[in-house]
Structures are given as structure tokens and as C-alpha cells.
Design an enzyme around this catalytic site. Structure first.
Site, mmCIF file in Angstrom:
data_model
loop_
_atom_site.group_PDB
_atom_site.id
_atom_site.type_symbol
_atom_site.label_atom_id
_atom_site.label_comp_id
_atom_site.label_asym_id
_atom_site.label_seq_id
_atom_site.Cartn_x
_atom_site.Cartn_y
_atom_site.Cartn_z
ATOM 1 N N TYR A 32 -3.191 1.314 16.437
ATOM 2 C CA TYR A 32 -1.835 1.547 17.176
ATOM 3 C C TYR A 32 -2.001 1.017 18.515
ATOM 4 O O TYR A 32 -1.449 0.268 19.079
ATOM 5 C CB TYR A 32 -0.947 2.681 16.807
ATOM 6 C CG TYR A 32 -0.602 2.881 15.345
ATOM 7 C CD1 TYR A 32 0.457 2.232 15.071
ATOM 8 C CD2 TYR A 32 -1.209 3.259 14.355
ATOM 9 C CE1 TYR A 32 1.085 2.461 13.616
ATOM 10 C CE2 TYR A 32 -0.931 3.453 13.094
ATOM 11 C CZ TYR A 32 0.227 3.032 12.666
ATOM 12 O OH TYR A 32 0.769 2.829 11.561
ATOM 13 N N GLU B 13 -6.520 8.249 7.211
ATOM 14 C CA GLU B 13 -6.603 8.980 8.451
ATOM 15 C C GLU B 13 -6.954 10.599 8.325
ATOM 16 O O GLU B 13 -6.210 11.322 8.796
ATOM 17 C CB GLU B 13 -5.264 8.920 9.474
ATOM 18 C CG GLU B 13 -4.755 7.226 9.455
ATOM 19 C CD GLU B 13 -3.679 7.110 10.383
ATOM 20 O OE1 GLU B 13 -3.088 8.233 10.663
ATOM 21 O OE2 GLU B 13 -3.276 5.935 10.676
ATOM 22 N N ARG C 17 0.934 -1.313 -0.048
ATOM 23 C CA ARG C 17 -0.137 -0.040 0.179
ATOM 24 C C ARG C 17 0.755 1.190 -0.103
ATOM 25 O O ARG C 17 1.827 1.456 0.784
ATOM 26 C CB ARG C 17 -0.812 0.222 1.178
ATOM 27 C CG ARG C 17 -1.833 1.201 1.425
ATOM 28 C CD ARG C 17 -2.513 1.101 2.680
ATOM 29 N NE ARG C 17 -3.249 2.376 2.974
ATOM 30 C CZ ARG C 17 -2.922 3.118 3.833
ATOM 31 N NH1 ARG C 17 -2.362 2.800 4.936
ATOM 32 N NH2 ARG C 17 -3.657 4.341 4.043
ATOM 33 N N ASN D 235 -6.727 1.663 10.787
ATOM 34 C CA ASN D 235 -5.264 1.796 10.959
ATOM 35 C C ASN D 235 -5.419 1.630 12.688
ATOM 36 O O ASN D 235 -6.253 2.370 13.296
ATOM 37 C CB ASN D 235 -4.654 3.085 10.817
ATOM 38 C CG ASN D 235 -4.826 3.156 9.017
ATOM 39 O OD1 ASN D 235 -5.267 2.200 8.594
ATOM 40 N ND2 ASN D 235 -4.341 4.318 8.704
ATOM 41 N N HIS E 38 -2.384 11.057 1.490
ATOM 42 C CA HIS E 38 -1.880 10.537 2.933
ATOM 43 C C HIS E 38 -1.280 12.178 3.332
ATOM 44 O O HIS E 38 0.142 12.239 3.322
ATOM 45 C CB HIS E 38 -0.914 9.568 2.599
ATOM 46 C CG HIS E 38 -0.533 8.998 3.925
ATOM 47 N ND1 HIS E 38 -0.662 7.479 4.283
ATOM 48 C CD2 HIS E 38 0.007 9.230 5.169
ATOM 49 C CE1 HIS E 38 -0.272 7.221 5.339
ATOM 50 N NE2 HIS E 38 0.154 8.124 6.181
ATOM 51 N N GLU F 83 -3.050 -0.230 8.164
ATOM 52 C CA GLU F 83 -1.985 -0.167 9.258
ATOM 53 C C GLU F 83 -1.893 -0.514 10.565
ATOM 54 O O GLU F 83 -2.915 -0.464 11.316
ATOM 55 C CB GLU F 83 -1.581 1.625 9.441
ATOM 56 C CG GLU F 83 -1.257 2.395 8.028
ATOM 57 C CD GLU F 83 -0.929 3.881 8.476
ATOM 58 O OE1 GLU F 83 -0.537 4.058 9.505
ATOM 59 O OE2 GLU F 83 -1.135 4.634 7.598
HETATM 60 O O1 IFM Z 1 3.673 7.234 10.122
HETATM 61 C C1 IFM Z 1 2.345 7.323 10.264
HETATM 62 C C2 IFM Z 1 1.427 7.097 9.237
HETATM 63 O O2 IFM Z 1 1.928 7.993 8.343
HETATM 64 C C3 IFM Z 1 0.112 7.262 9.580
HETATM 65 N N1 IFM Z 1 -0.442 6.400 10.438
HETATM 66 C C4 IFM Z 1 0.261 6.353 11.734
HETATM 67 C C5 IFM Z 1 1.842 6.096 11.448
HETATM 68 C C6 IFM Z 1 2.641 6.116 12.638
HETATM 69 O O3 IFM Z 1 2.685 7.254 13.438
#
Ligand code: IFM
Length: 502
Positions: free
Chosen positions: A327, A196, A107, A325, A151, A402
Site C-alpha cells: 500500500y 499479513e 482471491r 501486499n 485472514h 493486494e
Molecule cells: O482491508 C485490509 C485487508 O483486510 C488486509 N490488507 C490491507 C487492507 C486495507 O487496509
């Protein structure tokens, strides 16, 4: 707001609606092997400004990130994406490296100002040719490309004309989507409109820690609406420009918001953040309305009069998939009367809040092990997110577009980069995806963030998210042990043990 406004059915605390897959459940129960369905995509993700470099080549003009990163004090060490990891020149080697590792999907994002330097008018063929060559190279190596149109790198000219708070930017984005769709739609099946949009709207125009660095809560909400509109217009433009088989999605950094306690005030705080993180985007995109609770919570900030008749219908353009995405989760509580000030919300320090109308919500560090970003490692959040959206958007295939972690990676005395923490992170999060699959979620693929170390926005190059190590002096790439571990998983469709690969 002329169109009907109904609350989104989402709830941060709601449970999954599973159609269990006994084949996958049985494997989990026996502890091994954790096998994924045939055809599951094993990918890695990147974005244009973070890796390409070559910012002045082929007629490319500055984006808001060029301007922002060149403004003193905006990024760690004043670092910029001018060279980044020079992927623009090294893309052939990078694709070969992906193929050697065993990845089946990649991607990447298109730099808008490389393709349409002023953000309007005809395309620059040199810019499009770069992406045509990249896609051809991927296909020649059996790697399925997924294109992200946006992005975060808005052409500076469009920011000068008002940026995302201005309605016209959404029209410009649809025009750009049409151009890229026509150029690549014959060979790219997987499309993502925005990455995002929360970050674009609320970090870019609210807290100001991202480009363009504005700190205006009204502008941030206007930006959110116009990003939604841009997504809807672009989805229709792509459909008219491409073969019907192509899949269109959006990548949301949907937050997993947890209340600190079951106290009604904390539950209300979680609801507020959930609306501002999630409902503000998936409400109109999936359900055709902004959550009523969002509108009332932000009524002291904005009257939403920029939502015009027909917008919500446009934004709800049917999607083929949803990108998530993930984290780390957010833990919040109410803090009535709390003075405004920098907040530990995991998105950089700023005296300005990225949460308009929620100044009285406090963010807490969730307990547990943390990555170099200070983000808590919590794979249950990924499971919760997947099962939530399985219910929120039944029948819509999901992709994890992500997921990954930054660690302080360095080559060891053997010249290799050993990153057992990242292997453990990936193993735990892929196991969470597998558990969600077993519980009936329709997840079609996973894109590790990121293929290689790169420009981590305001953090410059100090945070390394890559599965591949980049020496920033020589730009030499060295696959870390996690890259080999992940490649092994991709080849077999089965997770190797977390202890293997290092
Ligand atoms: O690096 C970023 C990415 O560009 C968008 N999502 C989170 C990642 C980590 O912070």
C-alpha cells in the site's frame, strides 16, 4: 534456539537482480501500450469477515473479530461485520458482476469458524458447502479462485484457549488447512496460508488496534512465531491433502522501509523495523532462520525460547509462490530516548507499540499525495518490493495479492461513482509491476484490493477500498469507473491510459 540462526540476506536498500525482458522494456520506452504477459492474472481480493455477513448462519460461531467489533470503543461507530455486504447470500450476483467486469481471478478467504466452529474437530459441511458453491460459480464464469485460509478471523474458542501466542493454535490451523484442502483442493489451484501475519501478531497482540486487542509485546512475538509455525504445518498438510499441481503461497504485507537519512542511526532504525516487519516472517519461511539482528534487537523483550527444535525446518516448507501486499512505504528515523506513546506508523493510534524492541524508532509521513487512509501514494515502493523479493527468493513466482486505495467515493448526480484518483493509483501501481516485469521479475498476477467496499476492520465502513461501490443502506452494488477501467485492462491485458474510463 537450537537450530542455526543466520542473518537474512535481505536489505531494504538492496538492488534488483534483473533478467530483463526486452519485449516489455520496448513497450515502456515507447510509452504505450503497457502490455502484460499472456496468462497474467487480473484479480480482485476480499476476505470473509469483511464481506460475508451471515455471522450466525450455518453453525458459524464467533471469531475474534466478532467479539472485538462488538466490544464498545473498538471500531469506528461500533460497526461490526454482522451483515457486512451480505456476500454470503449474494455471492452468485457478485461472481456474475466480476465476470461482467472482465476479471480473470478472485482471491477470497475462508471463515475458519464457519467451517470448524470450535477451531478443532470435524468440519461443518454446511460451511464447506458455501465455499464449494462459490468456487463452482467462479469456475463456471471462467474466474480462477485463490483461497486464503486465514485472514485474521481466529475462532474465539481458540483465542479463549490462548490464541496465537499458544503453540497449539498452530496445530489447530494445520488441521483446519487439511479440512479445507480436502474439500476444495480438487478445484482450487492457488492457495494462500496466511494473510499479513504481521497484522495478526503485532496489531492483534502488540498495539491492540486489531482483534483480539491484546497489548503485550512478548505475546506479539510468540504469536509471530506460532503464525510462522502454523504456515509451515499448514503447507505440509495442504500438500498431503491436495493434487501436486496446486500452488501454495503466503501473503506478506512486506514493508518497504526507508531511512530518513543515511545517518548510521537512521539506517539502524530502518534495519530494526525491516526485521520486525519482514525478516520475522520471510526469514524463517524462505531461509529457515530468524535474522540475527532481530534476535538481538528483541533480546530485552523475549528470549525466543518458544522456538523449539525442528520448528525452523517446519516453517521453511517449500512454497510455490509468494504473495506481496503493498500500500505505502514507511519512512523511519532513530529517536534515542524518545518517550513511548502513540506513533504515526499508519496502523491506527494506540498507546502501545506494534514494534517490540523499537520504541526509539520514529515513523514519519512520507511526502506526497495521500489516500483516505492517510497513506502516501508511492508506486516506486511496489517496484522496490517486487525487485527485492525477486532477489530474496530467486525462482519463486510472485503475485501482488493486494494493492489498492481508499477514497471518499460517492455517487454523482448521474448515479455513477467516478473515482479518477483510484484509476490513477491503479495505473501507476500496475505500471510499476510492469516495470519490474520488464526488469526480469516473475510476477504472475495482481489482485486489486478490494473487489467492493467492505468492513475496513477498526475503521468500520468509513473507508472505501472497493472498485465497486456498495450502498450500505440497500447493499446495492455499483461498479465505480475504476472497476470498468480495470476490467478493460483485464480483458485486453494492456493498461488503458489513466485518463480513460471516467
Ligand atoms: O482491508 C485490509 C485487508 O483486510 C488486509 N490488507 C490491507 C487492507 C486495507 O487496509
Amino acid at each position: 534456539m537450537p537450530e542455526s540462526v543466520s542473518p537474512s540476506p535481505s536489505s531494504p536498500l538492496a538492488q534488483a537482480d534483473p533478467v530483463a525482458r526486452p519485449d516489455l522494456v520496448a513497450q515502456d520506452a515507447q510509452q504505450a501500450p503497457v502490455a502484460f504477459p499472456p496468462g497474467f492474472l487480473w484479480g480482485a481480493a476480499t476476505s470473509a469477515y469483511q464481506i460475508e455477513g451471515a455471522v450466525r448462519e450455518g453453525g458459524r460461531t464467533p471469531s475474534i473479530w466478532d467479539t472485538f467489533s462488538h466490544t464498545p470503543g473498538r471500531t469506528a461507530g461500533g460497526e461490526t461485520g454482522d451483515i457486512a455486504v451480505d456476500h454470503y447470500h449474494r455471492y452468485r450476483d457478485d461472481v456474475r458482476m466480476m465476470a461482467d467486469l472482465g476479471l480473470t481471478a478472485y482471491r477470497f478467504s475462508v471463515s475458519w469458524s464457519r467451517v470448524q466452529p470450535t477451531g478443532r474437530g470435524p468440519a461443518v459441511q454446511v460451511g464447506l458447502d458455501f465455499y464449494r458453491r462459490l468456487v463452482d460459480e467462479l469456475l463456471a464464469h471462467g474466474i480462477k479462485p485463490a483461497v486464503t485460509l486465514y485472514h485474521w478471523d481466529l475462532p474465539q474458542e481458540l483465542e479463549d484457549a490462548g490464541g496465537w501466542p499458544e503453540r497449539d493454535t498452530a496445530q489447530r490451523f494445520a488441521e483446519y488447512a487439511q479440512i479445507v484442502g480436502e474439500a476444495l483442493g480438487d478445484r482450487v489451484e492457488n492457495w494462500i496460508t496466511l494473510n499479513e501475519p504481521w497484522c495478526s501478531a503485532f496489531l492483534g497482540y502488540g498495539s491492540g488496534v486489531h482483534a483480539p486487542g491484546r497489548t503485550d509485546p512478548v505475546a506479539s512475538l510468540r504469536a509471530a512465531h506460532h503464525l510462522n509455525l502454523a504456515h509451515g504445518l499448514a503447507t505440509s498438510a495442504l500438500r498431503s491433502a491436495m493434487p501436486a499441481r496446486n500452488q501454495i503461497a503466503v501473503s506478506l504485507n512486506s514493508a518497504v522501509v526507508r531511512p530518513l537519512s543515511q545517518d548510521p542511526a537512521d539506517l539502524a532504525a530502518a534495519r530494526r523495523i525491516d526485521d520486525l516487519a519482514n525478516g520475522v516472517f520471510h526469514g524463517p519461511m524462505l531461509h529457515g532462520s530468524y535474522p540475527a539482528s532481530l534476535l538481538s534487537a528483541t533480546s530485552s523483550v523475549t528470549d525466543w525460547s518458544y522456538v523449539l527444535d525442528g520448528d525452523l525446518r517446519t516453517i521453511k516448507a517449500p512454497l510455490n509462490a509468494l504473495g506481496l501486499n503493498y500500500y505505502t512505504p514507511a519512512l523511519v528515523s532513530a529517536a534515542p530516548g524518545e518517550p513511548k506513546g502513540p506513533r504515526a506508523d499508519g496502523h491506527g493510534a494506540s498507546a502501545h507499540s506494534p514494534w517490540p524492541g523499537a520504541d526509539d524508532v520514529l515513523f514519519h509521513q512520507t511526502p506526497g499525495e495521500r489516500t483516505e487512509m492517510g497513506w502516501t501514494v508511492d508506486p516506486t515502493g511496489l517496484y522496490d518490493l517486487i525487485t527485492r523479493y525477486s532477489r530474496e527468493a530467486p525462482g519463486l513466482p510472485l503475485y501482488i495479492t493486494e494493492n489498492g486505495a481508499a477514497y471518499d467515493d460517492k455517487p454523482g448526480p448521474d448515479g455513477q461513482v467516478h473515482d479518477p484518483e483510484r484509476i490513477a493509483y491503479l495505473h501507476a501501481h500496475l505500471a510499476a509491476v510492469h516495470r519490474a516485469l520488464a526488469d526480469g521479475a516473475d510476477v504472475r498476477g495482481y489482485y486489486l484490493w478490494s473487489l467492493m467496499d467492505n468492513f475496513e476492520w477498526a475503521y468500520g465502513y468509513e473507508k472505501r477500498f472497493g472498485a465497486v461501490y456498495v450502498d450500505y443502506e440497500t447493499l446495492e452494488r455499483t461498479p465505480k469507473s475504476s472497476a470498468r477501467w480495470y476490467g478493460e485492462a483485464a480483458r485486453a491485458g494492456v493498461l488503458p491510459g489513466a485518463g480513460s474510463g471516467d
